[in-house]
Design a protein around this motif. Sequence first.
Motif, mmCIF file in Angstrom:
data_model
loop_
_atom_site.group_PDB
_atom_site.id
_atom_site.type_symbol
_atom_site.label_atom_id
_atom_site.label_comp_id
_atom_site.label_asym_id
_atom_site.label_seq_id
_atom_site.Cartn_x
_atom_site.Cartn_y
_atom_site.Cartn_z
ATOM 1 N N ILE A 9 0.865 -1.202 0.000
ATOM 2 C CA ILE A 9 0.000 0.000 0.000
ATOM 3 C C ILE A 9 0.898 1.247 0.000
ATOM 4 N N VAL A 10 0.744 2.076 -0.998
ATOM 5 C CA VAL A 10 1.543 3.315 -1.114
ATOM 6 C C VAL A 10 0.700 4.494 -0.646
ATOM 7 N N ARG A 11 1.189 5.214 0.332
ATOM 8 C CA ARG A 11 0.445 6.370 0.868
ATOM 9 C C ARG A 11 1.170 7.656 0.464
ATOM 10 N N ARG A 12 0.472 8.501 -0.241
ATOM 11 C CA ARG A 12 1.035 9.771 -0.672
ATOM 12 C C ARG A 12 0.584 10.892 0.281
ATOM 13 N N VAL A 13 1.555 11.556 0.861
ATOM 14 C CA VAL A 13 1.266 12.654 1.806
ATOM 15 C C VAL A 13 1.693 13.978 1.182
ATOM 16 N N LYS A 14 0.761 14.887 1.086
ATOM 17 C CA LYS A 14 1.054 16.228 0.535
ATOM 18 C C LYS A 14 1.674 17.107 1.619
#
Length: 309
Positions: A9-14
Amino acid sequence: MSENKPTVIVRRVKKVQKGGHHGGSWKVAYADFVTAMMAFFMVMWLLAATTKPERAAISDYFRNPSPLSGTSSTPAPGMAGPGGASTSMIKLGGATDVSRGNSNDPFQNQQEAVPTPVQEREREKQRLEALKQELQEAISKSQALEPFKDQLLLDITPEGLRIQIVDKQNRPMFDLGSARLMTYTQAILVELSHFINQVPNRISITGHTDTTAYSTQLGYGNWELSADRANAARRTLLEGGMDEAKVARVVGLSSSVLFDKTNPQNPINRRISIVVMTKDAEAAALNETDSLPVLPTAAEPAAVPTAAD
């Protein structure tokens, strides 16, 4: 049998970048506030430290700026008017002062030093106030004049410094019904002549009587008597060393201007009034300023301590 692979699972955080606790915008607002306050205090200082003509010239400078030295000797009429500013620092006086300061014309530079009518009136008032204080001090310290202190009245009027020498019961200035001065009256006038010579102003001398008719000669009454007494005072001032050109007017008013209107026969109504006149009063008395020769400018009177009345 297939292998169970773990799910990735890849989580992208801005990422949000912040400029410190409150950012830097407050610094700009504070700088604007400080600049506005400085401008406000500068305006308040100019209002308090300049005259109305100087404020008008400064206002004209900012209404009509120019990167080049101006050539106009008068303030510009408005935004579209001729240039009057220069690249030099602002002088009090605005466009008029700058153009004169950059001029090579010696006549214009000489004009710049000429005081304005308001400044001249203020200097004249200071001279008369200093003369009054000096006279008060001299009267209080002089053994010869001290006995007559209550017969010498000094005040500043719109016409100038008024010195009144009044009669007192059992101590008149003149022989009864004549223009012959008493010895002590002569001494007072001689002393006054030295002080009058210290200022460049001219004087008027007025003789007054009370309502008592002293003379029985036909055609000779209090009008003639008051005029003769004023002239006797003039002659004594000249004998004391006063410049003759200082006398602008000698008048006899009889009893038409009473000092004590409630008691027309009060001895105080018999008096000689000497007024060290302002320039405006001179002009009004002579009806023109060119009718008399120009007096030499006397040295400014030294500052004196306040004398007791």
